[in-house]
Write an enzyme that holds these catalytic residues in place. Structure first.
Site, PDB file in Angstrom:
ATOM      1  N   GLU A   1     -29.306   9.858 -12.535  1.00 58.17           N
ATOM      2  CA  GLU A   1     -29.617   8.442 -12.427  1.00 58.17           C
ATOM      3  C   GLU A   1     -31.126   8.238 -12.390  1.00 58.17           C
ATOM      4  O   GLU A   1     -31.890   9.141 -12.056  1.00 58.17           O
ATOM      5  CB  GLU A   1     -28.990   7.838 -11.156  1.00 58.17           C
TER       6      GLU A   1
ATOM      7  N   THR B   1     -15.989  -3.688  -9.788  1.00 52.07           N
ATOM      8  CA  THR B   1     -17.199  -3.125  -9.197  1.00 52.07           C
ATOM      9  C   THR B   1     -18.403  -3.476 -10.053  1.00 52.07           C
ATOM     10  O   THR B   1     -18.294  -3.575 -11.288  1.00 52.07           O
ATOM     11  CB  THR B   1     -17.106  -1.590  -9.063  1.00 52.07           C
TER      12      THR B   1
ATOM     13  N   ARG C   1     -26.944  13.550  -8.768  1.00 49.12           N
ATOM     14  CA  ARG C   1     -26.447  12.581  -9.737  1.00 49.12           C
ATOM     15  C   ARG C   1     -27.492  12.346 -10.827  1.00 49.12           C
ATOM     16  O   ARG C   1     -28.683  12.389 -10.571  1.00 49.12           O
ATOM     17  CB  ARG C   1     -26.114  11.252  -9.046  1.00 49.12           C
TER      18      ARG C   1
ATOM     19  N   TYR D   1     -31.327  11.192  -1.821  1.00 47.26           N
ATOM     20  CA  TYR D   1     -31.338  12.011  -3.020  1.00 47.26           C
ATOM     21  C   TYR D   1     -32.467  11.563  -3.939  1.00 47.26           C
ATOM     22  O   TYR D   1     -32.559  10.394  -4.324  1.00 47.26           O
ATOM     23  CB  TYR D   1     -29.997  11.917  -3.748  1.00 47.26           C
TER      24      TYR D   1
ATOM     25  N   ASP E   1       0.862  -1.186   0.000  1.00 46.14           N
ATOM     26  CA  ASP E   1       0.000   0.000   0.000  1.00 46.14           C
ATOM     27  C   ASP E   1       0.890   1.225   0.000  1.00 46.14           C
ATOM     28  O   ASP E   1       2.045   1.158   0.432  1.00 46.14           O
ATOM     29  CB  ASP E   1      -0.904   0.009   1.241  1.00 46.14           C
ATOM     30  N   ASN E   2       0.351   2.346  -0.476  1.00 43.49           N
ATOM     31  CA  ASN E   2       1.093   3.612  -0.414  1.00 43.49           C
ATOM     32  C   ASN E   2       0.418   4.631   0.502  1.00 43.49           C
ATOM     33  O   ASN E   2       0.796   5.797   0.513  1.00 43.49           O
ATOM     34  CB  ASN E   2       1.278   4.196  -1.819  1.00 43.49           C
TER      35      ASN E   2
ATOM     36  N   TYR F   1     -14.419   7.125 -12.089  1.00 44.27           N
ATOM     37  CA  TYR F   1     -13.895   5.994 -11.309  1.00 44.27           C
ATOM     38  C   TYR F   1     -14.401   4.672 -11.854  1.00 44.27           C
ATOM     39  O   TYR F   1     -13.630   3.743 -12.122  1.00 44.27           O
ATOM     40  CB  TYR F   1     -14.276   6.108  -9.831  1.00 44.27           C
ATOM     41  N   HIS F   2     -15.728   4.547 -11.995  1.00 47.38           N
ATOM     42  CA  HIS F   2     -16.288   3.270 -12.434  1.00 47.38           C
ATOM     43  C   HIS F   2     -15.749   2.858 -13.802  1.00 47.38           C
ATOM     44  O   HIS F   2     -15.593   1.665 -14.087  1.00 47.38           O
ATOM     45  CB  HIS F   2     -17.813   3.341 -12.458  1.00 47.38           C
TER      46      HIS F   2
ATOM     47  N   LYS G   1     -12.660   0.736 -13.745  1.00 48.01           N
ATOM     48  CA  LYS G   1     -12.869  -0.689 -13.497  1.00 48.01           C
ATOM     49  C   LYS G   1     -13.410  -1.393 -14.740  1.00 48.01           C
ATOM     50  O   LYS G   1     -13.171  -2.592 -14.936  1.00 48.01           O
ATOM     51  CB  LYS G   1     -13.805  -0.876 -12.303  1.00 48.01           C
TER      52      LYS G   1
ATOM     53  N   SER H   1     -19.309   6.956 -13.969  1.00 54.00           N
ATOM     54  CA  SER H   1     -18.374   7.914 -13.374  1.00 54.00           C
ATOM     55  C   SER H   1     -16.981   7.627 -13.902  1.00 54.00           C
ATOM     56  O   SER H   1     -16.701   6.555 -14.447  1.00 54.00           O
ATOM     57  CB  SER H   1     -18.374   7.817 -11.840  1.00 54.00           C
TER      58      SER H   1
END
Length: 389
Positions: free
Chosen positions: A333, A147, A331, A258, A32-33, A184-185, A188, A182
């Protein structure tokens, strides 16, 4: 045998390392960092549960749990030279790759953080896969936590892995399309494609574990001593919805749903997630599915409204009077999406669900209620805000 576990300081990585190390005499090497600690500090928050330095964690693992086969290496997997050296020295037979910048909201803050997230996540995975090929370690079982977010929110049932595509009367199995919502997603989604390619080109055995929204403040191992606790983030950027709601309940802050909140999301407990990864890591090569395998690490989809109402009920058992309020959804969605997702392969892997959502929230609120002052002091982090660079 050596098992390499990346992201070993993280919420999922640390308890998984303890579970694996407690069940084998083989060497378990963590890497890990410590970037997760920095990211959370950067958004003005902190873990509700105090997170001990890694040296104290390792000492406690030996003193309390009798684990003597854990070691730790600090380094950045996005650095190819470091990754090659790591693989060359330890020559792992199994890699559990749980290291990533895991927050969709964090990746959406601005272009700098989107670029960082994509470079960090995809470069680390490519370095590991190519490192295995270049160092003649292609028999290594590569397990990555991707994910369920790679699927997006399709209107049809989500398969456990690929899909069947039909055109002009012909059909074929194809990888599920990248429908991530996103920056991030999408990392993956790219990782999933790169792992498939690495299996095709290098014949590396791949387990793509598509992780759902994980809830829970700990496992039996992490709860054995305060120094063994895993982190518990509750802010808008790094706290998953169940954890954020639980923290809001403890702080006496209305739970923020939300939009309509009727959309269902895939959930699974920390205990179930850890068990699945440990079983994959320790599985005899003759017993695991060969080739490239996808697991939907989900126990069941739950609507956001049900999440809020369950947490409100459980919080009431601890003396908290909790309100559920609806806010405009930041968001883009479908607020009524009926998530249907296949998870038979994953449920077979863990045998059966170990912790229900209600049980997980009862354990969670019982744990974080001890840190009410920390949560209350950071309640302004429950909602999105403007961050300083």
């Amino acid at each position: 045998m050596t098992i390499l576990l990346t992201g070993g300081d993280g919420y999922l990585g640390w308890p998984t390392a303890l579970r694996i190390a407690s069940r084998t005499d083989d060497r378990v090497v963590l890497v890990d960092n410590f970037a997760r600690r920095e990211w959370v500090e950067n958004v003005g928050s902190r873990s509700a549960t105090p997170v001990a330095p890694i040296s104290e964690r390792l000492d406690a693992a030996e003193e309390v749990l009798g684990i003597t086969n854990l070691s730790f290496v600090e380094g950045d997997l996005a650095d190819k030279e470091f990754t090659d050296e790591l693989l060359g020295i330890h020559e792992p037979e199994v890699i559990v790759h749980a290291a990533a910048q895991p927050s969709a909201p964090y990746s959406q803050i601005n272009g700098e953080r989107a670029n960082y997230t994509q470079h960090n996540n995809m470069q680390a995975t490519r370095n590991l896969l190519w490192g295995l090929e270049e160092q003649d370690l292609t028999d290594t079982h590569f397990i990555e936590t991707t994910t369920t977010g790679v699927y997006g929110a399709p209107e049809f049932p989500i398969p456990e892995g690929g899909a069947t595509m039909e055109n002009q009367g012909e059909a074929d199995a194809v990888p599920f399309p990248a429908m991530a919502g996103s920056w991030y997603h999408l990392t993956k989604s790219h990782d999933a494609a790169n792992m498939r390619l690495a299996h095709q080109q290098f014949d590396i055995p791949i387990s793509d574990v598509r992780t759902s929204i994980i809830y829970g403040a700990g496992t039996d191992e992490t709860q054995a001593d305060d120094r063994l606790a895993t982190r518990f983030d509750f802010d808008y950027y790094f706290g998953v919805v169940a954890h954020r709601f639980a923290a809001q309940a403890v702080a006496g802050y209305p739970m923020t749903v939300y939009g309509k909140g009727e959309q269902r999301k895939p959930f699974g407990s920390l205990e179930d997630a850890v068990e699945g990864l440990a079983r994959l890591a320790l599985m005899d090569p003759a017993e695991r599915e060969s080739g490239h395998t996808v697991y939907n690490q989900v126990t069941r989809p739950i609507s956001i409204v049900e999440v809020a109402e369950t947490i409100a009920d459980v919080a009431g058992e601890f003396g908290y009077d909790v309100a559920v309020e609806h806010f405009e959804n930041p968001r883009d969605e479908d607020e009524t999406h009926e998530m249907e997702i296949e998870n038979d392969r994953y449920l077979d892997l863990i045998d059966e669900q170990r912790v229900t959502f209600e049980e997980g929230m009862r354990e969670t609120i019982g744990t974080i209620s001890e840190y009410e002052e920390i949560i209350t002091a950071h309640e302004d982090r429950f909602l999105p805000g403007v961050l300083e660079d």
